[in-house]
Design an enzyme around this catalytic site. Structure first.
Site, PDB file in Angstrom:
ATOM      1  N   VAL A 121      74.000  46.865  28.933  1.00 28.49           N
ATOM      2  CA  VAL A 121      74.138  47.960  29.896  1.00 28.49           C
ATOM      3  C   VAL A 121      75.605  48.348  30.072  1.00 28.49           C
ATOM      4  O   VAL A 121      75.927  49.539  30.166  1.00 28.49           O
ATOM      5  CB  VAL A 121      73.464  47.604  31.236  1.00 28.49           C
ATOM      6  CG1 VAL A 121      73.677  48.713  32.264  1.00 28.49           C
ATOM      7  CG2 VAL A 121      71.969  47.368  31.030  1.00 28.49           C
TER       8      VAL A 121
ATOM      9  N   GLY B  70      76.439  50.422  27.119  1.00 30.70           N
ATOM     10  CA  GLY B  70      75.814  51.741  27.250  1.00 30.70           C
ATOM     11  C   GLY B  70      76.478  52.617  28.288  1.00 30.70           C
ATOM     12  O   GLY B  70      76.733  53.800  28.055  1.00 30.70           O
ATOM     13  N   GLU B  71      76.798  52.038  29.443  1.00 29.66           N
ATOM     14  CA  GLU B  71      77.439  52.838  30.490  1.00 29.66           C
ATOM     15  C   GLU B  71      78.853  53.232  30.096  1.00 29.66           C
ATOM     16  O   GLU B  71      79.291  54.340  30.387  1.00 29.66           O
ATOM     17  CB  GLU B  71      77.452  52.100  31.830  1.00 29.66           C
ATOM     18  CG  GLU B  71      78.025  52.972  32.931  1.00 29.66           C
ATOM     19  CD  GLU B  71      77.582  52.580  34.328  1.00 29.66           C
ATOM     20  OE1 GLU B  71      77.927  53.339  35.251  1.00 29.66           O
ATOM     21  OE2 GLU B  71      76.899  51.561  34.493  1.00 29.66           O
ATOM     22  N   SER B  72      79.562  52.339  29.410  1.00 25.06           N
ATOM     23  CA  SER B  72      80.909  52.681  28.942  1.00 25.06           C
ATOM     24  C   SER B  72      80.856  53.878  27.996  1.00 25.06           C
ATOM     25  O   SER B  72      81.643  54.825  28.135  1.00 25.06           O
ATOM     26  CB  SER B  72      81.542  51.476  28.238  1.00 25.06           C
ATOM     27  OG  SER B  72      81.695  50.401  29.131  1.00 25.06           O
TER      28      SER B  72
ATOM     29  N   SER C  31      79.271  57.200  30.030  1.00 26.33           N
ATOM     30  CA  SER C  31      80.163  57.766  31.040  1.00 26.33           C
ATOM     31  C   SER C  31      81.383  58.412  30.403  1.00 26.33           C
ATOM     32  O   SER C  31      81.818  59.488  30.816  1.00 26.33           O
ATOM     33  CB  SER C  31      80.596  56.691  32.035  1.00 26.33           C
ATOM     34  OG  SER C  31      79.507  56.292  32.825  1.00 26.33           O
TER      35      SER C  31
END
Length: 143
Positions: free
Chosen positions: A61, A64-66, A69
């Site tokens: 996660v 993925g968020e890095s 975003s």
């Protein structure tokens, strides 16, 4: 893409200059490719595992968020800021060694929201996790 958004050919330089944040750096995430249409980063399994030796689900996660975003912020352009408002992940395989690679592609690029899918695969090309992130695009706060 707006005229204030960095040139996509310079996206990787933009991402490296902006930095990925302390958590992503501690996890060993490295940018490989960075454009509005496709972002790629790698992350080592070692140092990011659960007690039983599997890559931690939260590590998927974070990768993925890095990616999602940062991709949303590249799209948002100068004077705008993308912030995550929803994220979910489905883990379908466990990585136990080597590196994993996240490939981020946009599902929706709108004026106020973006949605990205991040497919994370092991070194054999087998998908381990699928992450979806929604970002809100708003005006950046005055500095």
């Amino acid at each position: 893409m707006t005229s204030t958004t960095p040139d996509t050919s310079a996206g990787l330089d933009w991402a490296k200059q902006r930095g990925m944040g302390a958590l992503a750096e501690k996890m060993g995430i490295e940018w490989v490719e960075f454009t509005v249409d496709r972002c790629v980063a790698t992350m080592p399994v070692e140092g990011n595992t659960q007690p039983v030796g599997l890559l931690h689900g939260g590590a998927y996660v974070v990768l993925g968020e890095s990616l999602g975003s940062m991709a949303a912020n590249l799209f948002a352009g100068s004077g705008r800021l993308a912030v995550g408002i929803d994220i979910n992940a489905t883990h379908t395989r466990s990585a136990t060694s080597g590196i994993v690679t996240g490939v981020c592609t946009p599902i929706h690029l709108g004026r106020s929201h973006t949605v990205h899918e991040i497919a994370v695969s092991d070194e054999q090309g087998r998908r381990c996790s699928t992450i979806r992130i929604t970002n809100l695009i708003k005006d950046a706060p005055a500095r």
